[in-house]
Design a protein around this motif. Sequence first.
Motif, PDB file in Angstrom:
ATOM      1  N   SER A  72       0.855  -1.184   0.000  1.00  0.00           N
ATOM      2  CA  SER A  72       0.000   0.000   0.000  1.00  0.00           C
ATOM      3  C   SER A  72       0.894   1.237   0.000  1.00  0.00           C
ATOM      4  CB  SER A  72      -0.899  -0.001   1.243  1.00  0.00           C
ATOM      5  OG  SER A  72      -0.109   0.212   2.409  1.00  0.00           O
ATOM      6  N   THR A  73       0.300   2.397  -0.154  1.00  0.00           N
ATOM      7  CA  THR A  73       1.091   3.626  -0.138  1.00  0.00           C
ATOM      8  C   THR A  73       1.799   3.805   1.188  1.00  0.00           C
ATOM      9  OG1 THR A  73      -0.889   4.873   0.472  1.00  0.00           O
ATOM     10  CG2 THR A  73      -0.299   4.836  -1.865  1.00  0.00           C
ATOM     11  N   GLY A  74       1.261   3.217   2.248  1.00  0.00           N
ATOM     12  CA  GLY A  74       1.896   3.275   3.564  1.00  0.00           C
ATOM     13  C   GLY A  74       2.942   2.190   3.775  1.00  0.00           C
ATOM     14  N   GLY A  75       3.140   1.322   2.763  1.00  0.00           N
ATOM     15  CA  GLY A  75       4.149   0.273   2.859  1.00  0.00           C
ATOM     16  C   GLY A  75       3.653  -1.041   3.436  1.00  0.00           C
ATOM     17  N   HIS A  76       2.349  -1.143   3.677  1.00  0.00           N
ATOM     18  CA  HIS A  76       1.789  -2.373   4.254  1.00  0.00           C
ATOM     19  C   HIS A  76       1.509  -3.398   3.157  1.00  0.00           C
ATOM     20  CE1 HIS A  76       1.350  -0.418   8.137  1.00  0.00           C
ATOM     21  NE2 HIS A  76       0.861   0.620   7.480  1.00  0.00           N
ATOM     22  N   ARG A  77       1.734  -4.666   3.468  1.00  0.00           N
ATOM     23  CA  ARG A  77       1.481  -5.738   2.511  1.00  0.00           C
ATOM     24  C   ARG A  77      -0.018  -5.912   2.301  1.00  0.00           C
ATOM     25  NH1 ARG A  77       5.887  -7.496   5.602  1.00  0.00           N
ATOM     26  NH2 ARG A  77       7.640  -8.325   4.392  1.00  0.00           N
ATOM     27  N   ARG A  78      -0.374  -6.152   1.031  1.00  0.00           N
ATOM     28  CA  ARG A  78      -1.764  -6.419   0.659  1.00  0.00           C
ATOM     29  C   ARG A  78      -1.779  -7.678  -0.204  1.00  0.00           C
ATOM     30  NH1 ARG A  78      -5.669  -3.027   2.855  1.00  0.00           N
ATOM     31  NH2 ARG A  78      -6.862  -3.511   1.022  1.00  0.00           N
ATOM     32  N   TYR A  79      -2.720  -8.570   0.061  1.00  0.00           N
ATOM     33  CA  TYR A  79      -2.773  -9.876  -0.583  1.00  0.00           C
ATOM     34  C   TYR A  79      -4.032 -10.045  -1.430  1.00  0.00           C
ATOM     35  CZ  TYR A  79       0.889 -10.879   2.750  1.00  0.00           C
ATOM     36  OH  TYR A  79       2.056 -10.838   3.468  1.00  0.00           O
ATOM     37  N   SER A  80      -3.883 -10.784  -2.521  1.00  0.00           N
ATOM     38  CA  SER A  80      -5.019 -11.102  -3.391  1.00  0.00           C
ATOM     39  C   SER A  80      -5.578 -12.474  -3.010  1.00  0.00           C
ATOM     40  CB  SER A  80      -4.567 -11.121  -4.851  1.00  0.00           C
ATOM     41  OG  SER A  80      -3.690 -12.222  -5.076  1.00  0.00           O
ATOM     42  N   ARG A  81      -6.737 -12.796  -3.554  1.00  0.00           N
ATOM     43  CA  ARG A  81      -7.327 -14.122  -3.302  1.00  0.00           C
ATOM     44  C   ARG A  81      -6.432 -15.216  -3.869  1.00  0.00           C
ATOM     45  NH1 ARG A  81     -13.468 -13.545  -5.137  1.00  0.00           N
ATOM     46  NH2 ARG A  81     -12.311 -13.299  -7.054  1.00  0.00           N
ATOM     47  N   TYR A  82      -5.841 -14.961  -5.021  1.00  0.00           N
ATOM     48  CA  TYR A  82      -4.924 -15.935  -5.620  1.00  0.00           C
ATOM     49  C   TYR A  82      -3.750 -16.206  -4.676  1.00  0.00           C
ATOM     50  CZ  TYR A  82      -1.296 -17.758  -8.687  1.00  0.00           C
ATOM     51  OH  TYR A  82      -0.289 -18.506  -9.219  1.00  0.00           O
ATOM     52  N   GLN A  83      -3.163 -15.158  -4.124  1.00  0.00           N
ATOM     53  CA  GLN A  83      -2.043 -15.317  -3.196  1.00  0.00           C
ATOM     54  C   GLN A  83      -2.486 -16.043  -1.935  1.00  0.00           C
ATOM     55  OE1 GLN A  83      -0.939 -11.186  -3.027  1.00  0.00           O
ATOM     56  NE2 GLN A  83       0.789 -11.494  -4.419  1.00  0.00           N
ATOM     57  N   LEU A  84      -3.693 -15.778  -1.478  1.00  0.00           N
ATOM     58  CA  LEU A  84      -4.190 -16.456  -0.284  1.00  0.00           C
ATOM     59  C   LEU A  84      -4.387 -17.946  -0.531  1.00  0.00           C
ATOM     60  CD1 LEU A  84      -6.720 -13.951   1.308  1.00  0.00           C
ATOM     61  CD2 LEU A  84      -4.315 -14.349   1.843  1.00  0.00           C
TER      62      LEU A  84
END
Length: 104
Positions: free
Chosen positions: A46-58
């Motif tokens: 994210s713009t704040g540097g936090h990891r974000r995951y997709s359904r595929y990655q999950l």
Amino acid sequence: MAQPDDRFDDEDYPAYTMGAAAELIGATPDFLRRLDQAKLFTPLRSTGGHRRYSRYQLRLAARAREMVDQGTPLDAACRIIVLEDQLQEALRLNEQAQSHTTDH
């Protein structure tokens, strides 16, 4: 630009925070970080540097957790999952090519 409704069906849209992702797959945030380090996938930041995951990655992370829980070392589990994913894609492309050939 994608409309919000389009994102509901997008397997690659990074909709989940690390905490939500970990809860959904029954793992710890540290486990997700280790999957990133093992190069199973690279979550979007994210713009704040936090990891974000997709359904595929999950789905990949859940498969890795399942394999690790059964005693497979993390690095081996990641290699197996990558190979399984590549095989699925090759089979899909082969089926698509065969379908295209029979249509002509």
